[in-house]
Scaffold this active site. Structure first.
Site, PDB file in Angstrom:
ATOM      1  NE  ARG A 224     -28.141  15.676  36.795  1.00 32.37           N
ATOM      2  CZ  ARG A 224     -28.305  14.421  37.065  1.00 32.37           C
ATOM      3  NH1 ARG A 224     -28.543  14.113  38.287  1.00 32.37           N
ATOM      4  NH2 ARG A 224     -28.155  13.372  36.013  1.00 32.37           N
ATOM      5  CG  HIS A 272     -24.087  12.741  41.403  1.00 29.45           C
ATOM      6  ND1 HIS A 272     -24.239  13.817  40.601  1.00 29.45           N
ATOM      7  CD2 HIS A 272     -25.072  11.741  40.969  1.00 29.45           C
ATOM      8  CE1 HIS A 272     -25.104  13.518  39.693  1.00 29.45           C
ATOM      9  NE2 HIS A 272     -25.785  12.471  40.159  1.00 29.45           N
TER      10      HIS A 272
HETATM   11  P1  NDP Z   1     -38.828  11.389  35.209  1.00 33.22           P
HETATM   12  O1  NDP Z   1     -38.775  12.157  33.805  1.00 33.22           O
HETATM   13  O2  NDP Z   1     -39.448  10.262  34.987  1.00 33.22           O
HETATM   14  O3  NDP Z   1     -39.801  12.456  36.208  1.00 33.22           O
HETATM   15  C1  NDP Z   1     -39.556  13.843  36.442  1.00 33.22           C
HETATM   16  C2  NDP Z   1     -40.705  14.474  37.241  1.00 33.22           C
HETATM   17  O4  NDP Z   1     -40.360  15.649  37.369  1.00 33.22           O
HETATM   18  C3  NDP Z   1     -42.204  14.190  36.573  1.00 33.22           C
HETATM   19  O5  NDP Z   1     -42.975  13.883  37.556  1.00 33.22           O
HETATM   20  C4  NDP Z   1     -42.368  15.504  36.065  1.00 33.22           C
HETATM   21  O6  NDP Z   1     -43.592  16.003  35.919  1.00 33.22           O
HETATM   22  C5  NDP Z   1     -41.413  16.442  37.051  1.00 33.22           C
HETATM   23  N1  NDP Z   1     -41.118  17.724  36.523  1.00 33.22           N
HETATM   24  C6  NDP Z   1     -40.407  18.099  35.682  1.00 33.22           C
HETATM   25  N2  NDP Z   1     -40.346  19.587  35.488  1.00 33.22           N
HETATM   26  C7  NDP Z   1     -41.179  19.907  36.626  1.00 33.22           C
HETATM   27  C8  NDP Z   1     -41.425  21.463  36.559  1.00 33.22           C
HETATM   28  N3  NDP Z   1     -41.115  22.261  35.959  1.00 33.22           N
HETATM   29  N4  NDP Z   1     -42.441  21.404  37.579  1.00 33.22           N
HETATM   30  C9  NDP Z   1     -42.969  20.486  38.244  1.00 33.22           C
HETATM   31  N5  NDP Z   1     -42.557  18.981  37.908  1.00 33.22           N
HETATM   32  C10 NDP Z   1     -41.733  18.983  37.175  1.00 33.22           C
HETATM   33  O7  NDP Z   1     -37.474  11.550  35.750  1.00 33.22           O
HETATM   34  P2  NDP Z   1     -36.799  10.245  37.017  1.00 33.22           P
HETATM   35  O8  NDP Z   1     -37.865  10.297  38.234  1.00 33.22           O
HETATM   36  O9  NDP Z   1     -36.360   9.403  36.197  1.00 33.22           O
HETATM   37  O10 NDP Z   1     -35.565  11.029  37.283  1.00 33.22           O
HETATM   38  C11 NDP Z   1     -35.573  12.274  38.105  1.00 33.22           C
HETATM   39  C12 NDP Z   1     -34.163  12.986  38.266  1.00 33.22           C
HETATM   40  O11 NDP Z   1     -33.496  12.219  39.113  1.00 33.22           O
HETATM   41  C13 NDP Z   1     -33.273  12.792  37.034  1.00 33.22           C
HETATM   42  O12 NDP Z   1     -33.552  13.807  35.930  1.00 33.22           O
HETATM   43  C14 NDP Z   1     -32.030  12.930  37.650  1.00 33.22           C
HETATM   44  O13 NDP Z   1     -31.479  14.536  37.567  1.00 33.22           O
HETATM   45  C15 NDP Z   1     -32.093  12.451  39.072  1.00 33.22           C
HETATM   46  N6  NDP Z   1     -31.155  11.390  39.326  1.00 33.22           N
HETATM   47  C16 NDP Z   1     -30.225  11.843  40.402  1.00 33.22           C
HETATM   48  C17 NDP Z   1     -29.335  10.549  40.659  1.00 33.22           C
HETATM   49  C18 NDP Z   1     -28.506  10.498  41.748  1.00 33.22           C
HETATM   50  O14 NDP Z   1     -27.782   9.751  41.801  1.00 33.22           O
HETATM   51  N7  NDP Z   1     -28.489  11.711  42.494  1.00 33.22           N
HETATM   52  C19 NDP Z   1     -29.749   9.137  39.973  1.00 33.22           C
HETATM   53  C20 NDP Z   1     -30.615   9.215  38.779  1.00 33.22           C
HETATM   54  C21 NDP Z   1     -31.508  10.410  38.686  1.00 33.22           C
HETATM   55  P3  NDP Z   1     -44.880  15.405  35.101  1.00 33.22           P
HETATM   56  O15 NDP Z   1     -45.044  13.966  35.895  1.00 33.22           O
HETATM   57  O16 NDP Z   1     -45.902  16.346  34.984  1.00 33.22           O
HETATM   58  O17 NDP Z   1     -44.140  15.160  33.607  1.00 33.22           O
HETATM   59  C1  OXD Z   2     -28.571   9.894  36.882  1.00 34.82           C
HETATM   60  C2  OXD Z   2     -27.569   9.966  37.736  1.00 34.82           C
HETATM   61  O1  OXD Z   2     -29.012  10.992  36.089  1.00 34.82           O
HETATM   62  O2  OXD Z   2     -26.799   9.130  37.966  1.00 34.82           O
HETATM   63  O3  OXD Z   2     -28.930   8.663  36.485  1.00 34.82           O
HETATM   64  O4  OXD Z   2     -27.220  11.130  38.216  1.00 34.82           O
END
Ligand code: NDP
Ligand code: OXD
Length: 309
Positions: A224, A272
């Site tokens: 993001r 994006h």
């Molecule tokens: P998940 O919820 O599965 O994983 C999030 C990870 O981030 C977890 O490992 C979590 O830790 C870690 N995390 C969250 N907050 C913190 C923090 N404060 N400090 C350290 N680690 C943290 O999310 P996804 O993997 O499914 O997706 C990740 C992000 O990717 C989405 O939220 C979205 O914003 C972005 N995205 C972007 C896309 C694009 O096209 N650009 C498409 C899809 C997604 P823990 O394991 O300990 O909970």
């Molecule tokens: C998502 C994205 O969060 O597309 O899946 O950014």
């Protein structure tokens, strides 16, 4: 059973077909055609107008079309008592791991430098670095971070990962918490963000983080734009502290026409699109979850709104 569906109009047809094929029993209401608001049991949405969900009195659960739910959490009228489900589906994982592997390889093989050389008609070698000597630090070891680990593994990079809670991932040096972040950064030649946007991660990628990386590191932000302080990023690129960046996301999207990132020689930019939710596989996940819920079983992939992901 009725489900309200709202996403980009251009992609709606694939979803309508996928629902018709996989769950003809679900009556799909495609926004803005709501019909009787009282009939709607479920909502599957991307960036719904603020307040829309609060106007559905019998809603039982909300599903996000995307993996990130920040677009929903920012609505003050979000019915916070309802379960909120983020998108976890194989199409997203595949797309994201392709994007990250592509970006890591481009920087690993000095693509930005060779692109500049091509423009200047310069025929010159840059010393190759063995993958085993390149350290890739992944911020976020969730559904997408772990998919990227699997895609990168065969190349032989040194893999590091950071999460909120302690984790053990085979072949990955894992760090967690604030202290873990500052330990991992100096060891990350290529830093990849796959974190959700939460109060704790907003503006996380700032001058202090860039300064803690090895000089000449690369940033890949596929998560993001709200996580990156863009002036700090430009300063780090100008000083050479960062050698380059792959940016799929920005503070303001669409990226304004006068943004300095458009023409930046050290930035590879995409609009994006690092990963797109694939209608067929996503609908299968949503339907399986709804069927589970209808049988009184817990939903998978629910969001903890307190921690923001
Ligand atoms: P998940 O919820 O599965 O994983 C999030 C990870 O981030 C977890 O490992 C979590 O830790 C870690 N995390 C969250 N907050 C913190 C923090 N404060 N400090 C350290 N680690 C943290 O999310 P996804 O993997 O499914 O997706 C990740 C992000 O990717 C989405 O939220 C979205 O914003 C972005 N995205 C972007 C896309 C694009 O096209 N650009 C498409 C899809 C997604 P823990 O394991 O300990 O909970
Ligand atoms: C998502 C994205 O969060 O597309 O899946 O950014």
């Amino acid at each position: 059973m009725a489900l309200l569906f709202k996403t980009d109009a251009s992609r709606a047809d694939d979803w309508v077909c996928a629902f018709a094929e996989q769950a003809p029993e679900i009556e799909l209401r495609v926004f803005p055609e709501l019909g009787r608001a009282e009939d709607i049991d479920y909502a599957l949405v991307w960036q719904p107008p603020p307040g829309l969900l609060a106007r559905l009195p019998n809603l039982r659960a909300v599903f996000s079309v995307g993996a990130g739910i920040d677009h929903l959490a920012s609505d003050p009228a979000l019915p916070r008592h309802l379960p909120l489900v983020r998108m976890v589906e194989p199409g997203l994982s595949e797309g994201m791991s392709e994007y990250v592997a592509m970006s890591v390889l481009l920087h690993h093989r000095f693509f930005l430098d060779y692109q500049a050389q091509q423009k200047a008609r310069v025929w010159e070698e840059i010393q190759q670095v063995p993958a085993a000597e390149r350290r890739v630090g992944i911020l976020g070891l969730g559904a997408l971070g772990l998919a990227c680990v699997e895609k990168l593994r065969p190349f032989g990079f040194q893999l590091l990962g950071w999460s909120r809670a302690a984790k053990a991932v085979s072949g990955v040096t894992c760090f967690h918490g604030t202290e873990g972040l500052w330990q991992m950064l100096p060891q990350s030649d290529i830093l990849v963000s796959l974190l959700p946007l939460t109060p704790a991660t907003r503006n996380l990628l700032d001058r202090r983080v860039f300064a803690a990386l090895p000089r000449g590191a690369y940033l890949i932000n596929a998560a993001r734009g709200g996580q990156q302080v863009e002036q700090d990023l430009l300063d780090a690129l100008a000083s050479g502290q960062l050698a380059g960046a792959s940016l799929d996301v920005f503070q303001q999207e669409p990226l304004p026409p006068d943004s300095p990132f458009w023409n930046h020689p050290r930035v590879l930019l995409t609009p994006h699109v690092a990963a797109m939710t694939m209608a067929k596989t996503a609908v299968a996940e949503v339907i399986a979850n709804i069927r589970r819920f209808e049988q009184g079983q817990p939903l998978h992939n629910t969001v903890d709104l307190e921690r923001g992901y």
